[in-house]
Design a protein around this motif. Sequence first.
Motif, short mmCIF file in Angstrom:
data_model
loop_
_atom_site.label_atom_id
_atom_site.label_comp_id
_atom_site.label_asym_id
_atom_site.label_seq_id
_atom_site.Cartn_x
_atom_site.Cartn_y
_atom_site.Cartn_z
N SER A 12 50.92 48.06 47.73
CA SER A 12 49.99 48.02 46.81
C SER A 12 48.48 48.66 47.40
O SER A 12 48.39 48.60 48.70
N ARG A 13 47.72 49.38 46.59
CA ARG A 13 46.37 49.86 47.27
C ARG A 13 45.39 48.87 47.32
O ARG A 13 44.31 48.98 47.92
N ASP A 14 45.44 47.78 46.36
CA ASP A 14 44.29 46.91 46.18
C ASP A 14 44.82 45.27 46.16
O ASP A 14 44.11 44.43 46.15
N GLY A 15 45.93 45.00 46.52
CA GLY A 15 46.56 43.99 46.73
C GLY A 15 46.73 42.88 45.30
O GLY A 15 47.21 41.90 45.08
N VAL A 16 46.50 43.82 44.09
CA VAL A 16 46.78 43.11 43.05
C VAL A 16 47.71 43.88 41.98
O VAL A 16 48.74 43.64 41.36
N ARG A 17 47.85 45.07 42.14
CA ARG A 17 48.73 45.88 41.38
C ARG A 17 49.70 46.46 42.16
O ARG A 17 49.66 47.04 43.36
N TRP A 18 50.85 46.00 42.21
CA TRP A 18 52.00 46.24 43.27
C TRP A 18 53.24 47.11 42.76
O TRP A 18 53.50 47.06 41.42
N SER A 19 54.02 47.83 43.56
CA SER A 19 55.02 48.41 43.21
C SER A 19 56.17 47.26 42.98
O SER A 19 55.97 46.26 43.44
N GLU A 20 57.29 47.53 42.36
CA GLU A 20 58.68 46.89 42.44
C GLU A 20 59.07 46.99 43.77
O GLU A 20 58.78 47.80 44.64
N PRO A 21 59.71 45.86 44.30
CA PRO A 21 60.03 45.84 45.59
C PRO A 21 61.61 46.64 46.01
O PRO A 21 62.11 46.92 45.21
#
Length: 354
Positions: A270-279
Amino acid sequence: WLLPWDRGAFQCRDDWDCSLAGECVGGTCVCDDWSDGLDCSYLRFHPIDKSRLGYLHDVHTSWGGNAVRGSDGKWHMYVAEIACGPDDARQVKCGLAKWQTRSQVAHVTSPNVDGPYVRDAAVLPPEAHNPTLQVSPSDGSWNLYYISDGSGPIQVISSTDEGRTWTPPVKVSKRQNPGPLMNDDGSVTMYYRGDGGHLPSPTCSTEYVAMQRCPSRSAPCSDDDNRRAFDHTAEDPSVFRDSRGHYHMLMNALPYMCVPKVRQGGHAWSRDGVRWSEPRVGAFDATLRFSDGSSAECERRERPQMVLNPEDGRPLALVSAVTGCPKKFGTRYRGEDDSFTVVQLMGGSKEGSA
């Protein structure tokens, strides 16, 4: 999962395509020294020195933790141990099966990040599980988060003298499996495991990772801002920021009903710790590979937590817990439901350094 024959077809467009663990250069990912694969989503390890291993005790079964370096130059790790109870008088070692009633947190130390660690003392009696030690970037305090029952709540004890004395426990969240990330402003982003999630099909289990905001290290976390990180099932989240400021989450991506579990290690970014990739499922597996060329195929490898180099903030070693391993570790490991805490150096770290 990018297979070898996909090499010609895969071209990155930006660093996100390189899992934020490398740089996209001319359509090719140039991975950081701790990451691997065409898209840098896999972890890259040094082979394990059998004389170190991490924390493998002759009496106490253990199930993961994490370590920080103190001002004394030693590495201090706080691990979950499954202690024997009064009804276990005939047992030399009590296994993982009793984690919900007999888990405690112990302090162990080593001059090397990868061990071997020597037991000091128990710091939290049963029931205390899922420990994670976080150093506050705002005041340098040590903060030991854990669950005080099998399904929560999350509590914390804090120390301003590097673990010599601790505050009384404080409940900060009703959730479980804490993955706290301490922020520069003194607040905490608490990643945790949720149960019974309505996840998109197909899914092999219903656990999920979510997050909540806590105004300070020991203040109650908000139950109004819970947010699921991604759609894939997972538990045991642990989040770190790399030297570029990018966020990475390690997890058990094949929890509970998901079998087999040998490739259960997950990595999201994630770039912001909120919007994440799927693992990336299978970012690491349950096979331990040793410096003498041998290996040990374990059934499970869980509770991943990254140790960062205090000198430059780069990933230094992965702490995780293994069980279902072959009996290749002498009399200290008895097999069956016994488990231990392994610390494995990352690909770019120096053997036994920092």
